[in-house]
Design an enzyme around this catalytic site. Structure first.
Site, PDB file in Angstrom:
ATOM      1  N   GLY A 713       0.750  -1.213   0.050  1.00 32.08           N
ATOM      2  CA  GLY A 713      -0.071   0.171  -0.040  1.00 32.08           C
ATOM      3  C   GLY A 713       0.787   1.253  -0.245  1.00 32.08           C
ATOM      4  CD  GLU A 716      -2.361   4.542   6.480  1.00 25.72           C
ATOM      5  OE1 GLU A 716      -2.669   4.727   7.822  1.00 25.72           O
ATOM      6  OE2 GLU A 716      -2.602   3.456   6.073  1.00 25.72           O
TER       7      GLU A 716
HETATM    8 MO1  MOS Z   1      -5.758   5.089   7.362  1.00 24.55          MO
HETATM    9  S1  MOS Z   1      -5.485   6.067   9.375  1.00 24.55           S
HETATM   10  O1  MOS Z   1      -5.652   3.437   8.104  1.00 24.55           O
HETATM   11  O2  MOS Z   1      -7.314   5.631   6.984  1.00 24.55           O
END
Ligand code: MOS
Length: 755
Positions: A713, A716
């Site tokens: 992913g 983040e």
């Molecule tokens: Mo993210 S804080 O897992 O939407």
């Protein structure tokens, strides 16, 4: 004529397929839906943060024009709590439904709900409700001391030992270490501030409930609402077609949602409840304040011998969300002695919650800052210091990494940034009359896969449809699904229809933890294979088909064409021709992914993404102006399905990181406990004028331990470490070491570096 199979669209820079819908206003966000007879609801917010309601006077409000009801504890009807199930199911951070008792535990807690024919009437009525309180002094104290909790505690995500990780004897190794660092780093409360406000539009049809909600997890929301209202899950439908961002604030249902549902039940009409911006600061989650003591011990040559990470984070009075700052600490660097321990401090604040890179982002700010400070103390280059302490395996879990190229991130970033020209002396580097400062920091974020299901159709007009009950929170999930389906079916991306954001679809994962993409890959691939198998059965059974009387096993599919395996891929018949010949509109296939996250078995591999940031700041002492001038980021996040959207994700995260380093903080009024920076004017985020040229590079090593594409992913990881790179660059330019975010002008005025 031999046909070349078209190259896979995976890895191709692809503009988002939902982009035109958004910029032309065709995309309907949750609160854009209108229904006949729609009523509007506005909550009444508590104006104290601790105490008890003694009287609720609704008489004046009820008589106001257009008002249908003032709902409160006595007349809202039953709202039950939800129970967490296995994995991501039944999760709700703030478990107490609004109005459950008369106790006020944080400022802005809902105490009543005005429902009226128009939004304006509802708002006026909400203001006219008179609430009397027995008021106590709230605790919103900044300084955090750990409460006396047991050694094993229950958190939102399950039981956790407060001693999160331990190996060797960290205290003894620290005591005898030749070089020591012992510092405390503080991150403030941060609030998500997505552009689209939270809100619910709820309507009942008998005992069936439909809600429109901007959710990062519709399937979980369906479970929660079914439990709260005593309904079978199939009676609840949640629809989320587009989300104006969330950053975690829309992962789990907040208390406004069942209020809108209950109001619709009481009044027999659809009800819309959209929060004000101020309310989102009070009742829709925030990142906890953290206070993190980091102790490092090293040899004079720069080998880490001890790492201790002790942190305290605040939480609300009733809930148990843990800001897991220690997530990346046990594995990111090699050290024989390590200890990670956490504590909680209860405060009269709304429930703390996931916010982009929960835990690891504030955690890595602290540990990466400590790594930089230690490198300075050792008079070592911070890049070299990190490389010297690169682990061979995940020493926290004692398992191999699935695919880790952190050293290459650092080396490649240093090269692209021009790091070798760095003069480490403070204030020594000048350009165009400005002092410049350089800093670096590393990043890591968990890679995971959750349960997911998908359906793929091949249709007689040569198009394909992929359906999954997942959400697109602005990150590009529509486009990822289109690319995956295009890859498997040979249909061009523009002929792929993507249907998401509805609980009537095959259940998808939450759009959180950066795991939506990794989770949907196996499901979509399996569904496409299943559809192709159905097509083979049609191909061999249809009279007049070139494959009639072959066995399905004899056939193969590539680039949208069916051919006989033994003949090779040259030629073949487009699937649409086969369907038309059989007079079929479509064939359909189903697929599933199985979770790798929170599964019972001990993982065989340590699955994470990695990266690093190199930041340059400019410093103008005459006017105490510090600006981020340049950032180079290198990310190792597996194979990148769509590099265009992927880069956007990392750029967005770096922008957020500039905000984290320089601006963002939610202040609480010590008198009444209100979050007082509760508007977009007072809660400062980085804007265009604050953002310099951002360079993002991906290493693109497929992580096949996670899924067949090798995609991890990228939502983040980009926010991890960036604040530590900026504080290091700030120190290099100004000589001011900031250990409490954000960097303020008061900090910078201590600088002795003059032009
Ligand atoms: Mo993210 S804080 O897992 O939407």
């Amino acid at each position: 004529m031999p046909q070349e199979a078209p190259a896979s669209p995976i890895g191709r820079e692809t503009p988002r397929i939902d982009g035109p819908l958004k910029v032309t206003g065709v995309a309907h966000y949750a609160s854009d839906f209108h229904f006949p007879g729609l009523l509007y609801a506005v909550p009444v917010e508590a104006t104290i943060a601790k105490g008890k309601i003694t009287k609720l006077d609704t008489a004046a409000a009820e008589k106001m024009p257009g008002v249908r009801a003032i709902l409160h504890r006595q007349n809202i009807g039953k709202i039950s709590r939800s129970t967490p199930g296995k994995g991501v199911s039944g999760l709700c951070i703030e478990r107490r439904p609004a109005f459950e008792d008369d106790i006020i535990r944080y400022y802005g807690q809902y105490v009543a709900l005005a429902v009226a024919d128009t939004f304006e009437s509802a708002q006026a009525a909400a203001h006219a409700v008179v609430v009397s309180y027995a008021k106590e002094k709230p605790n919103v104290e900044d300084k955090l001391t750990a409460d006396d909790d047991p050694n094993e505690v229950m958190t939102f995500y399950g039981p956790v030992k407060r001693l999160q990780s331990e190996r060797g004897d960290a205290a003894a190794a620290f005591a005898s270490a030749p070089v020591k660092l012992d510092q405390t780093y503080v991150t403030p409360v941060e609030t998500h501030v997505p552009i689209e406000l939270q809100g619910t539009t709820a309507m009942w049809d008998g005992d069936k409930l439909t809600i429109y909600e901007e959710s990062q997890g519709i399937m979980n929301m369906r479970t929660v609402l079914a439990q709260m209202f005593g309904l079978p899950e199939e009676n609840v439908r949640v629809i989320t077609k587009f989300v104006g961002s969330g950053f975690g604030s829309k992962l789990w249902p907040w208390t406004h949602c069942p209020l809108a549902v209950a109001a619709a039940r009481q009044l027999g009409k659809p009800v819309k409840l959209v929060l004000s911006r101020k309310m989102t600061f009070q009742t829709a989650g925030h990142r906890a304040r953290t206070q993190q003591r980091v102790r490092l011990g090293a040899t004079p040559e720069g080998k880490l011998v001890s790492l201790q990470h002790d942190y305290v984070c605040h939480r609300s009075i009733l809930d148990d969300y843990q800001e897991n700052c220690g997530e990346a600490t046990p594995f990111h660097y090699s050290t024989p002695n390590l200890r990670v321990h956490f504590g909680w401090a209860r405060r009269n604040v709304g429930a703390t919650s996931d916010m982009r890179g929960p835990g690891a982002v504030p955690g890595l700010y602290a540990t990466e800052s400590a790594m930089n400070e230690m490198a300075d103390q050792l008079k070592m280059d911070p890049v070299q210091f990190r490389i010297l302490n690169e682990p061979k395996i995940d020493e926290g879990e004692n398992i191999p990494f699935s695919s880790r190229h952190y050293v290459e991130c650092l080396q490649s970033g240093a090269e692209k940034f021009g790091w070798s020209k760095r003069n480490p002396e403070i204030g020594s580097m000048k350009r165009d009359g400005l002092t410049i400062g350089w800093g670096v920091a590393g990043a890591a974020w968990i890679a995971a896969r959750d349960d997911a299901a998908a359906n793929v159709e091949l249709r007689d007009d040569g198009t394909t449809r992929v359906a999954c009950g997942v959400q697109d929170i602005g990150t590009g999930t529509y486009t990822v699904l289109a690319l995956l389906a295009a890859d498997k079916t040979g249909v061009p991306v523009e002929k792929v229809e993507v249907v998401i954001g509805d609980t009537t679809l095959p259940p998808g994962p939450v759009s959180g933890g950066s795991w939506a993409t990794a989770s949907v890959v196996p499901a979509v691939f399996e569904a496409a294979d299943d559809a192709v198998n159905a097509l083979f059965n049609v191909a061999v059974a249809t009279p007049g088909s070139p494959f009639q009387n072959r066995k399905p096993d004899d056939l193969a599919f590539e680039g949208g064409r069916v051919f006989v395996k033994a003949d090779g891929p040259g030629g073949g018949v487009p699937f649409a021709d086969l369907l038309k010949r059989a007079n079929l509109r479509l064939v359909s296939g189903d697929g599933r992914s199985e979770k790798l996250f929170a599964s019972k078995e001990k993982p065989k591999f340590s699955l994470h993404s990695y990266g690093c940031h190199f930041a340059e700041v400019t410093w103008q002492p005459e006017i105490a102006r510090l600006r981020v001038n340049r950032v180079v980021t290198v990310i190792d996040a597996g194979r990148i399905i769509n590099p265009l959207a992927g880069r956007n994700q990392i750029e967005g995260a770096v922008v957020m990181g500039i905000g984290m380093a320089l601006f963002e903080q939610t202040h609480y009024d010590p008198q009444n406990g209100a979050p007082i920076t509760s508007s977009m004017a007072d809660y400062v985020v980085a804007v265009n004028a604050d953002v310099p040229k951002l360079e993002v590079h991906f290493l693109d090593y497929p992580d096949l331990k996670l899924n067949a594409v090798g995609a991890r992913g990228i939502g983040e990881i980009g926010l991890a470490g960036i604040a530590a790179a900026i504080t290091a660059a700030t120190y290099h330019a100004t000589g001011v070491r900031v250990r409490e975010l954000p960097i303020t002008i008061e900090d910078l005025l201590k600088s002795k570096v003059l032009t």
